[in-house]
Design a protein around this motif. Structure first.
Motif, PDB file in Angstrom:
ATOM      1  N   MET A 129       0.696  -1.247   0.062  1.00  0.00           N
ATOM      2  CA  MET A 129       0.120  -0.056   0.117  1.00  0.00           C
ATOM      3  C   MET A 129       0.987   1.315  -0.060  1.00  0.00           C
ATOM      4  O   MET A 129       1.693   1.275   0.808  1.00  0.00           O
ATOM      5  N   ASN A 130       0.457   2.108  -0.923  1.00  0.00           N
ATOM      6  CA  ASN A 130       1.528   3.344  -1.074  1.00  0.00           C
ATOM      7  C   ASN A 130       0.646   4.398  -0.828  1.00  0.00           C
ATOM      8  O   ASN A 130       0.207   5.149  -1.948  1.00  0.00           O
ATOM      9  N   ILE A 131       0.358   4.887   0.475  1.00  0.00           N
ATOM     10  CA  ILE A 131      -0.442   6.018   0.710  1.00  0.00           C
ATOM     11  C   ILE A 131       0.312   7.045   1.548  1.00  0.00           C
ATOM     12  O   ILE A 131       1.309   6.694   1.951  1.00  0.00           O
ATOM     13  N   LYS A 132      -0.037   8.270   1.225  1.00  0.00           N
ATOM     14  CA  LYS A 132       0.452   9.203   2.062  1.00  0.00           C
ATOM     15  C   LYS A 132      -0.452  10.329   2.433  1.00  0.00           C
ATOM     16  O   LYS A 132      -1.698  10.405   1.818  1.00  0.00           O
ATOM     17  N   LEU A 133      -0.528  11.069   3.581  1.00  0.00           N
ATOM     18  CA  LEU A 133      -1.434  11.804   4.026  1.00  0.00           C
ATOM     19  C   LEU A 133      -1.024  13.404   3.349  1.00  0.00           C
ATOM     20  O   LEU A 133       0.049  13.705   3.366  1.00  0.00           O
ATOM     21  N   VAL A 134      -2.054  14.081   2.708  1.00  0.00           N
ATOM     22  CA  VAL A 134      -1.835  15.414   2.018  1.00  0.00           C
ATOM     23  C   VAL A 134      -2.972  16.229   2.330  1.00  0.00           C
ATOM     24  O   VAL A 134      -3.973  15.863   3.069  1.00  0.00           O
ATOM     25  N   ARG A 135      -2.701  17.450   2.675  1.00  0.00           N
ATOM     26  CA  ARG A 135      -3.562  18.631   2.926  1.00  0.00           C
ATOM     27  C   ARG A 135      -4.140  18.838   1.462  1.00  0.00           C
ATOM     28  O   ARG A 135      -3.621  18.845   0.492  1.00  0.00           O
ATOM     29  N   LEU A 136      -5.669  19.236   1.556  1.00  0.00           N
ATOM     30  CA  LEU A 136      -6.343  19.336   0.471  1.00  0.00           C
ATOM     31  C   LEU A 136      -5.912  20.716  -0.194  1.00  0.00           C
ATOM     32  O   LEU A 136      -5.604  21.871   0.581  1.00  0.00           O
ATOM     33  N   SER A 137      -5.804  20.779  -1.265  1.00  0.00           N
ATOM     34  CA  SER A 137      -5.409  22.137  -2.247  1.00  0.00           C
ATOM     35  C   SER A 137      -6.251  21.824  -3.395  1.00  0.00           C
ATOM     36  O   SER A 137      -6.806  20.866  -3.775  1.00  0.00           O
ATOM     37  N   LYS A 138      -5.976  23.031  -4.263  1.00  0.00           N
ATOM     38  CA  LYS A 138      -6.880  22.980  -5.724  1.00  0.00           C
ATOM     39  C   LYS A 138      -6.508  21.777  -6.482  1.00  0.00           C
ATOM     40  O   LYS A 138      -7.251  21.203  -7.213  1.00  0.00           O
ATOM     41  N   GLN A 139      -5.395  21.499  -6.514  1.00  0.00           N
ATOM     42  CA  GLN A 139      -4.831  20.246  -7.028  1.00  0.00           C
ATOM     43  C   GLN A 139      -5.443  18.899  -6.952  1.00  0.00           C
ATOM     44  O   GLN A 139      -5.545  18.074  -7.914  1.00  0.00           O
ATOM     45  N   TYR A 140      -5.976  18.834  -5.761  1.00  0.00           N
ATOM     46  CA  TYR A 140      -6.682  17.546  -5.453  1.00  0.00           C
ATOM     47  C   TYR A 140      -8.187  17.508  -5.494  1.00  0.00           C
ATOM     48  O   TYR A 140      -9.007  16.775  -4.941  1.00  0.00           O
ATOM     49  N   GLN A 141      -8.886  18.815  -6.028  1.00  0.00           N
ATOM     50  CA  GLN A 141     -10.228  18.748  -6.191  1.00  0.00           C
ATOM     51  C   GLN A 141     -10.891  17.803  -6.749  1.00  0.00           C
ATOM     52  O   GLN A 141     -11.916  17.388  -6.251  1.00  0.00           O
ATOM     53  N   PRO A 142     -10.137  17.053  -8.031  1.00  0.00           N
ATOM     54  CA  PRO A 142     -10.885  16.032  -8.598  1.00  0.00           C
ATOM     55  C   PRO A 142     -11.138  14.851  -7.551  1.00  0.00           C
ATOM     56  O   PRO A 142     -12.068  14.193  -7.570  1.00  0.00           O
ATOM     57  N   GLN A 143      -9.914  14.392  -6.932  1.00  0.00           N
ATOM     58  CA  GLN A 143      -9.830  13.353  -6.232  1.00  0.00           C
ATOM     59  C   GLN A 143     -11.013  13.522  -4.882  1.00  0.00           C
ATOM     60  O   GLN A 143     -11.490  12.632  -4.594  1.00  0.00           O
ATOM     61  N   LEU A 176     -15.393  24.575  20.062  1.00  0.00           N
ATOM     62  CA  LEU A 176     -14.596  23.831  19.377  1.00  0.00           C
ATOM     63  C   LEU A 176     -13.031  23.957  19.415  1.00  0.00           C
ATOM     64  O   LEU A 176     -12.541  24.816  20.371  1.00  0.00           O
ATOM     65  N   VAL A 177     -12.411  22.886  19.107  1.00  0.00           N
ATOM     66  CA  VAL A 177     -10.870  22.834  19.251  1.00  0.00           C
ATOM     67  C   VAL A 177     -10.250  22.914  18.035  1.00  0.00           C
ATOM     68  O   VAL A 177     -10.835  22.436  16.988  1.00  0.00           O
ATOM     69  N   PRO A 178      -8.842  23.254  17.807  1.00  0.00           N
ATOM     70  CA  PRO A 178      -8.359  23.575  16.635  1.00  0.00           C
ATOM     71  C   PRO A 178      -7.936  21.984  15.905  1.00  0.00           C
ATOM     72  O   PRO A 178      -7.841  21.173  16.827  1.00  0.00           O
ATOM     73  N   ASP A 179      -8.265  21.819  14.654  1.00  0.00           N
ATOM     74  CA  ASP A 179      -7.975  20.695  14.096  1.00  0.00           C
ATOM     75  C   ASP A 179      -7.324  20.643  12.766  1.00  0.00           C
ATOM     76  O   ASP A 179      -7.234  21.796  12.232  1.00  0.00           O
ATOM     77  N   SER A 180      -6.967  19.388  12.150  1.00  0.00           N
ATOM     78  CA  SER A 180      -6.336  19.514  11.080  1.00  0.00           C
ATOM     79  C   SER A 180      -6.971  18.330  10.180  1.00  0.00           C
ATOM     80  O   SER A 180      -7.041  17.392  10.803  1.00  0.00           O
ATOM     81  N   THR A 181      -7.082  18.479   9.016  1.00  0.00           N
ATOM     82  CA  THR A 181      -7.762  17.388   8.467  1.00  0.00           C
ATOM     83  C   THR A 181      -6.735  16.994   6.904  1.00  0.00           C
ATOM     84  O   THR A 181      -6.187  17.943   6.349  1.00  0.00           O
ATOM     85  N   PHE A 182      -6.670  15.758   7.065  1.00  0.00           N
ATOM     86  CA  PHE A 182      -5.549  15.187   5.739  1.00  0.00           C
ATOM     87  C   PHE A 182      -6.519  14.129   5.110  1.00  0.00           C
ATOM     88  O   PHE A 182      -7.354  13.538   5.553  1.00  0.00           O
ATOM     89  N   PHE A 183      -5.924  13.912   3.801  1.00  0.00           N
ATOM     90  CA  PHE A 183      -6.610  12.817   2.887  1.00  0.00           C
ATOM     91  C   PHE A 183      -5.627  12.045   2.556  1.00  0.00           C
ATOM     92  O   PHE A 183      -4.695  12.347   2.441  1.00  0.00           O
ATOM     93  N   ALA A 184      -5.806  10.805   2.512  1.00  0.00           N
ATOM     94  CA  ALA A 184      -5.268   9.524   2.099  1.00  0.00           C
ATOM     95  C   ALA A 184      -5.004   9.393   0.664  1.00  0.00           C
ATOM     96  O   ALA A 184      -5.971   9.034   0.038  1.00  0.00           O
ATOM     97  N   LEU A 185      -3.867   9.771   0.402  1.00  0.00           N
ATOM     98  CA  LEU A 185      -3.977   9.678  -1.362  1.00  0.00           C
ATOM     99  C   LEU A 185      -3.016   8.394  -1.559  1.00  0.00           C
ATOM    100  O   LEU A 185      -1.785   8.112  -1.304  1.00  0.00           O
ATOM    101  N   ASP A 186      -3.480   7.633  -2.445  1.00  0.00           N
ATOM    102  CA  ASP A 186      -3.165   6.397  -2.917  1.00  0.00           C
ATOM    103  C   ASP A 186      -2.140   6.910  -4.160  1.00  0.00           C
ATOM    104  O   ASP A 186      -2.625   7.065  -5.339  1.00  0.00           O
ATOM    105  N   MET A 187      -0.955   6.979  -3.732  1.00  0.00           N
ATOM    106  CA  MET A 187       0.006   7.207  -4.784  1.00  0.00           C
ATOM    107  C   MET A 187      -0.040   6.721  -6.071  1.00  0.00           C
ATOM    108  O   MET A 187       0.367   7.281  -7.250  1.00  0.00           O
ATOM    109  N   ASP A 188      -0.294   5.215  -6.145  1.00  0.00           N
ATOM    110  CA  ASP A 188       0.078   4.472  -7.372  1.00  0.00           C
ATOM    111  C   ASP A 188      -1.266   4.831  -8.501  1.00  0.00           C
ATOM    112  O   ASP A 188      -1.266   4.630  -9.402  1.00  0.00           O
TER     113      ASP A 188
END
Length: 171
Positions: free
Chosen positions: A1-15, A60-72
């Motif tokens: 499994m080849n995943i990494k956590l990424v922060r959302l950006s315009k580049q990932y809108q389609p995903q 509320l508490v501060p939080d960070s959201t990441f998306f798991a991107l399958d690199m392959d």
């Protein structure tokens, strides 16, 4: 499994759109992490601006959201939300980490890997003892938590459901 956590950006809108469309069409009641469902993703700029909690008024508490991107395959396979600290509700049933795997990617080890990567992000935030909770009926989540070192502290009842509370020493 080849995943990494990424922060959302315009580049990932389609995903993002592809993953959320699948999830919503699945009519899944499991909308975890809530952070990725709380706003309308069709208005991407607003969605992105409101994804992470920065304004801590109203308990509320501060939080960070990441998306798991399958690199392959260049697709999002899930998402993880990290709460930087715990309020009373999160201490009882929410925890530091909320995660979810898109329906077509479940039962493939994605959640286990996302939690492992999420623990690295927690460490960067100085969170050395991480609370993760899951519904008692969610055996898959329980296994993913335990595989990452989770130790059951107790079970609590919330809204008629039994929630299990696991701690992970993140040293």
């Amino acid at each position: 499994m080849n995943i990494k956590l990424v922060r959302l950006s315009k580049q990932y809108q389609p995903q993002l759109e592809e993953m959320l469309e699948e999830w919503i069409a699945f009519h899944d009641s499991n909308h975890s992490p809530y952070a990725i469902f709380k706003n309308d993703y069709h208005d991407f700029d607003n969605y992105l601006a409101k994804l992470d909690v920065k304004d801590t008024r109203g308990g509320l508490v501060p939080d960070s959201t990441f998306f798991a991107l399958d690199m392959d395959r260049n697709i999002f396979v899930g998402a993880i939300n990290i709460r930087h600290c715990l309020n009373e509700k999160l201490l009882k049933t929410g925890g530091h980490i909320g995660d979810g795997v898109r329906p077509s990617e479940r039962r493939k080890g994605v959640a286990t890997e996302m939690i492992r990567l999420g623990l690295i992000e927690c460490k960067k935030l100085g969170i050395d003892r991480v609370l993760i909770t899951c519904d008692k009926s969610n055996i898959g989540s329980m296994k993913s938590i335990v595989r990452n070192g989770g130790v059951l502290e107790n079970e609590v009842e919330e809204d008629g459901e039994i929630v299990q509370r696991y701690w992970i020493d993140n040293q």
